[in-house]
Design a protein around this motif. Structure first.
Motif, PDB file in Angstrom:
ATOM      1  N   THR A 245       0.831  -1.205   0.000  1.00 45.88           N
ATOM      2  CA  THR A 245       0.000   0.000   0.000  1.00 45.88           C
ATOM      3  C   THR A 245       0.866   1.256   0.000  1.00 45.88           C
ATOM      4  OG1 THR A 245      -1.676  -1.210   1.260  1.00 45.88           O
ATOM      5  CG2 THR A 245      -1.896   1.180   1.159  1.00 45.88           C
ATOM      6  N   ALA A 246       1.914   1.247   0.804  1.00 47.55           N
ATOM      7  CA  ALA A 246       2.831   2.393   0.834  1.00 47.55           C
ATOM      8  C   ALA A 246       3.446   2.622  -0.539  1.00 47.55           C
ATOM      9  CB  ALA A 246       3.923   2.159   1.874  1.00 47.55           C
ATOM     10  N   GLN A 247       3.804   1.527  -1.201  1.00 46.72           N
ATOM     11  CA  GLN A 247       4.387   1.639  -2.536  1.00 46.72           C
ATOM     12  C   GLN A 247       3.399   2.270  -3.510  1.00 46.72           C
ATOM     13  OE1 GLN A 247       7.298   1.215  -3.745  1.00 46.72           O
ATOM     14  NE2 GLN A 247       6.912   1.169  -5.955  1.00 46.72           N
ATOM     15  N   SER A 248       2.145   1.854  -3.461  1.00 44.69           N
ATOM     16  CA  SER A 248       1.160   2.381  -4.406  1.00 44.69           C
ATOM     17  C   SER A 248       0.809   3.831  -4.106  1.00 44.69           C
ATOM     18  CB  SER A 248      -0.113   1.519  -4.366  1.00 44.69           C
ATOM     19  OG  SER A 248      -0.751   1.598  -3.098  1.00 44.69           O
TER      20      SER A 248
ATOM     21  N   ILE B 261      -3.663  11.639   4.755  1.00 44.16           N
ATOM     22  CA  ILE B 261      -2.466  11.746   3.917  1.00 44.16           C
ATOM     23  C   ILE B 261      -2.545  10.923   2.630  1.00 44.16           C
ATOM     24  CG2 ILE B 261       0.020  11.338   3.826  1.00 44.16           C
ATOM     25  CD1 ILE B 261      -0.910  13.866   5.383  1.00 44.16           C
ATOM     26  N   PRO B 262      -2.996   9.664   2.647  1.00 44.45           N
ATOM     27  CA  PRO B 262      -3.083   8.937   1.378  1.00 44.45           C
ATOM     28  C   PRO B 262      -3.961   9.642   0.344  1.00 44.45           C
ATOM     29  CG  PRO B 262      -3.232   7.415   3.217  1.00 44.45           C
ATOM     30  CD  PRO B 262      -3.318   8.779   3.803  1.00 44.45           C
ATOM     31  N   GLN B 263      -5.115  10.180   0.776  1.00 43.93           N
ATOM     32  CA  GLN B 263      -6.006  10.863  -0.153  1.00 43.93           C
ATOM     33  C   GLN B 263      -5.426  12.188  -0.634  1.00 43.93           C
ATOM     34  OE1 GLN B 263      -6.771   9.529   2.732  1.00 43.93           O
ATOM     35  NE2 GLN B 263      -8.631   8.269   2.579  1.00 43.93           N
ATOM     36  N   LEU B 264      -4.811  12.944   0.263  1.00 39.01           N
ATOM     37  CA  LEU B 264      -4.185  14.209  -0.133  1.00 39.01           C
ATOM     38  C   LEU B 264      -3.043  13.957  -1.104  1.00 39.01           C
ATOM     39  CD1 LEU B 264      -4.058  16.065   3.312  1.00 39.01           C
ATOM     40  CD2 LEU B 264      -5.568  16.576   1.373  1.00 39.01           C
ATOM     41  N   THR B 265      -2.319  12.881  -0.878  1.00 39.83           N
ATOM     42  CA  THR B 265      -1.212  12.539  -1.766  1.00 39.83           C
ATOM     43  C   THR B 265      -1.719  12.255  -3.174  1.00 39.83           C
ATOM     44  OG1 THR B 265       0.072  11.631   0.075  1.00 39.83           O
ATOM     45  CG2 THR B 265       0.678  10.907  -2.142  1.00 39.83           C
TER      46      THR B 265
ATOM     47  N   ALA C  46      12.705   0.041   7.695  1.00 42.03           N
ATOM     48  CA  ALA C  46      13.575   0.467   6.602  1.00 42.03           C
ATOM     49  C   ALA C  46      13.716  -0.631   5.555  1.00 42.03           C
ATOM     50  CB  ALA C  46      14.947   0.868   7.146  1.00 42.03           C
ATOM     51  N   GLY C  47      13.886  -1.865   6.015  1.00 37.68           N
ATOM     52  CA  GLY C  47      14.045  -2.981   5.102  1.00 37.68           C
ATOM     53  C   GLY C  47      12.784  -3.305   4.320  1.00 37.68           C
ATOM     54  N   SER C  48      11.646  -2.782   4.760  1.00 36.44           N
ATOM     55  CA  SER C  48      10.382  -3.023   4.057  1.00 36.44           C
ATOM     56  C   SER C  48      10.198  -2.093   2.859  1.00 36.44           C
ATOM     57  CB  SER C  48       9.205  -2.838   5.027  1.00 36.44           C
ATOM     58  OG  SER C  48       9.298  -3.736   6.104  1.00 36.44           O
ATOM     59  N   ILE C  49      11.056  -1.108   2.735  1.00 32.46           N
ATOM     60  CA  ILE C  49      10.989  -0.173   1.608  1.00 32.46           C
ATOM     61  C   ILE C  49      12.002  -0.660   0.584  1.00 32.46           C
ATOM     62  CG2 ILE C  49      11.196   2.228   0.874  1.00 32.46           C
ATOM     63  CD1 ILE C  49      10.698   3.001   3.836  1.00 32.46           C
ATOM     64  N   GLY C  50      11.504  -1.288  -0.461  1.00 32.42           N
ATOM     65  CA  GLY C  50      12.369  -2.019  -1.382  1.00 32.42           C
ATOM     66  C   GLY C  50      13.522  -1.223  -1.952  1.00 32.42           C
ATOM     67  N   GLU C  51      13.292   0.041  -2.293  1.00 36.73           N
ATOM     68  CA  GLU C  51      14.328   0.826  -2.958  1.00 36.73           C
ATOM     69  C   GLU C  51      15.314   1.467  -1.988  1.00 36.73           C
ATOM     70  OE1 GLU C  51      11.140   1.353  -3.078  1.00 36.73           O
ATOM     71  OE2 GLU C  51      10.393   0.976  -5.109  1.00 36.73           O
TER      72      GLU C  51
ATOM     73  N   TRP D 219       8.454   9.688   3.683  1.00 38.82           N
ATOM     74  CA  TRP D 219       6.996   9.554   3.770  1.00 38.82           C
ATOM     75  C   TRP D 219       6.578   8.090   3.805  1.00 38.82           C
ATOM     76  CZ3 TRP D 219       3.322  13.242   4.610  1.00 38.82           C
ATOM     77  CH2 TRP D 219       3.758  14.576   4.603  1.00 38.82           C
ATOM     78  N   GLN D 220       7.241   7.249   3.023  1.00 32.11           N
ATOM     79  CA  GLN D 220       6.951   5.815   3.096  1.00 32.11           C
ATOM     80  C   GLN D 220       7.234   5.288   4.507  1.00 32.11           C
ATOM     81  OE1 GLN D 220       8.385   7.295   0.485  1.00 32.11           O
ATOM     82  NE2 GLN D 220       8.315   6.052  -1.368  1.00 32.11           N
ATOM     83  N   TYR D 221       8.364   5.703   5.050  1.00 30.59           N
ATOM     84  CA  TYR D 221       8.757   5.222   6.376  1.00 30.59           C
ATOM     85  C   TYR D 221       7.744   5.670   7.422  1.00 30.59           C
ATOM     86  CZ  TYR D 221      11.939   3.830  10.127  1.00 30.59           C
ATOM     87  OH  TYR D 221      12.501   3.207  11.217  1.00 30.59           O
TER      88      TYR D 221
END
Length: 262
Positions: free
Chosen positions: A73-76, A116-120, A187-192, A160-162
């Motif tokens: 979800t964070a990625q999308s 935040i997700p909707q504003l983004t 941190a390790g959950s954020i692939g890039e 923001w992902q974190y």
């Protein structure tokens, strides 16, 4: 499965030819009875290994395993949107929203995830609004440990992902405890995100007087001067003025403020 270096082709043949150079007792085959016991020992070892592997594969997650949710979800939500430091969205966006939030505040979690997700998606992605993250503690200690992990991620453009993942996993933080292992799991959950670089920056600049602490102290001073209260607060700034939204503003209230300052 072998974890060593594979033997070169023909190695078995060379060993057979070299038997003449080894002592006679080392080259003599084991008696049949001796071979039977060796095979029995090997069989017992294999059975024990099998049970061990089954135990590992069926082991339930305990305190030592952080179960991070919301990764896809964070990625999308944030993928493809310009992000630098505390900013999410185009630097040229005509409207800016400073978002003051405490990662370790339960009320802030609900406010953040509801807006935040909707504003983004509606405003930051098209380039109409830029969101500026301000880590602001509602507790006595202005420098919370979670802030440091988020700032280290922001240095690589993933703050923001974190922050989103931290809010999504507050219950896991309660179960596991907020420590370096928990922060690194996020941190390790954020692939890039480059985790070794994240860790190195956290180690080198996360101490008292380091760059991260100075940044957080700046947020604290800014929030205090603006009179930020508990829960999420937003400062909406545009060509037509400024709106200060306190006490966890809902999405509709934020949208009205955006329209008012455009």
């Amino acid at each position: 499965m072998s974890t060593g270096i594979a033997a070169p082709c023909g190695a078995g043949q060379r060993l057979a030819r070299d038997n003449a150079r080894v002592p006679e007792d080392a080259a003599t085959p084991l008696p049949r009875r001796g071979r039977f016991w060796v095979l029995l020992v090997l069989l017992v070892a294999l059975v024990a290994l099998g049970y061990a592997l089954v135990g590992i594969s069926t082991k339930k997650a305990g305190r030592e395993v952080v179960q991070v949710e919301g990764i896809s979800t964070a990625q999308s939500i944030f993928a493809g949107i310009p992000q630098e430091g505390d900013r999410l969205g185009s630097s040229d966006a005509p409207v800016s929203i400073q978002v003051f939030a405490d990662l370790q505040c339960g009320d802030c979690r609900e406010d953040f995830l509801a807006t935040i997700p909707q504003l983004t998606e509606r405003f930051a992605r098209p380039g109409d609004v830029k969101l500026l993250l301000r880590h602001y503690s509602v507790a006595e200690n202005p420098l919370e440990l979670g802030f440091f992990g988020a700032e280290a991620a922001a240095r690589q453009g993933y703050g923001w992902q974190y922050t989103y993942l931290f809010f999504r996993n507050q219950e896991e933080a309660k179960r596991f405890g907020i420590d370096n292992d928990f922060l690194e799991s996020l941190a390790g959950s954020i692939g890039e995100l480059d985790v070794p670089e994240w860790r190195e920056y956290l180690d080198s600049e996360g101490g008292s007087g380091g760059a991260i602490a100075r940044q957080l102290e700046g947020y604290e001073e800014l929030g205090t001067n603006l009179g930020i209260r508990t829960k999420v607060a937003m400062i909406v700034d545009g060509p037509s003025g400024v709106r200060t939204l306190q006490d966890g503003p809902g999405l509709a209230r934020v949208e009205r403020a955006i329209e008012a300052v455009r």
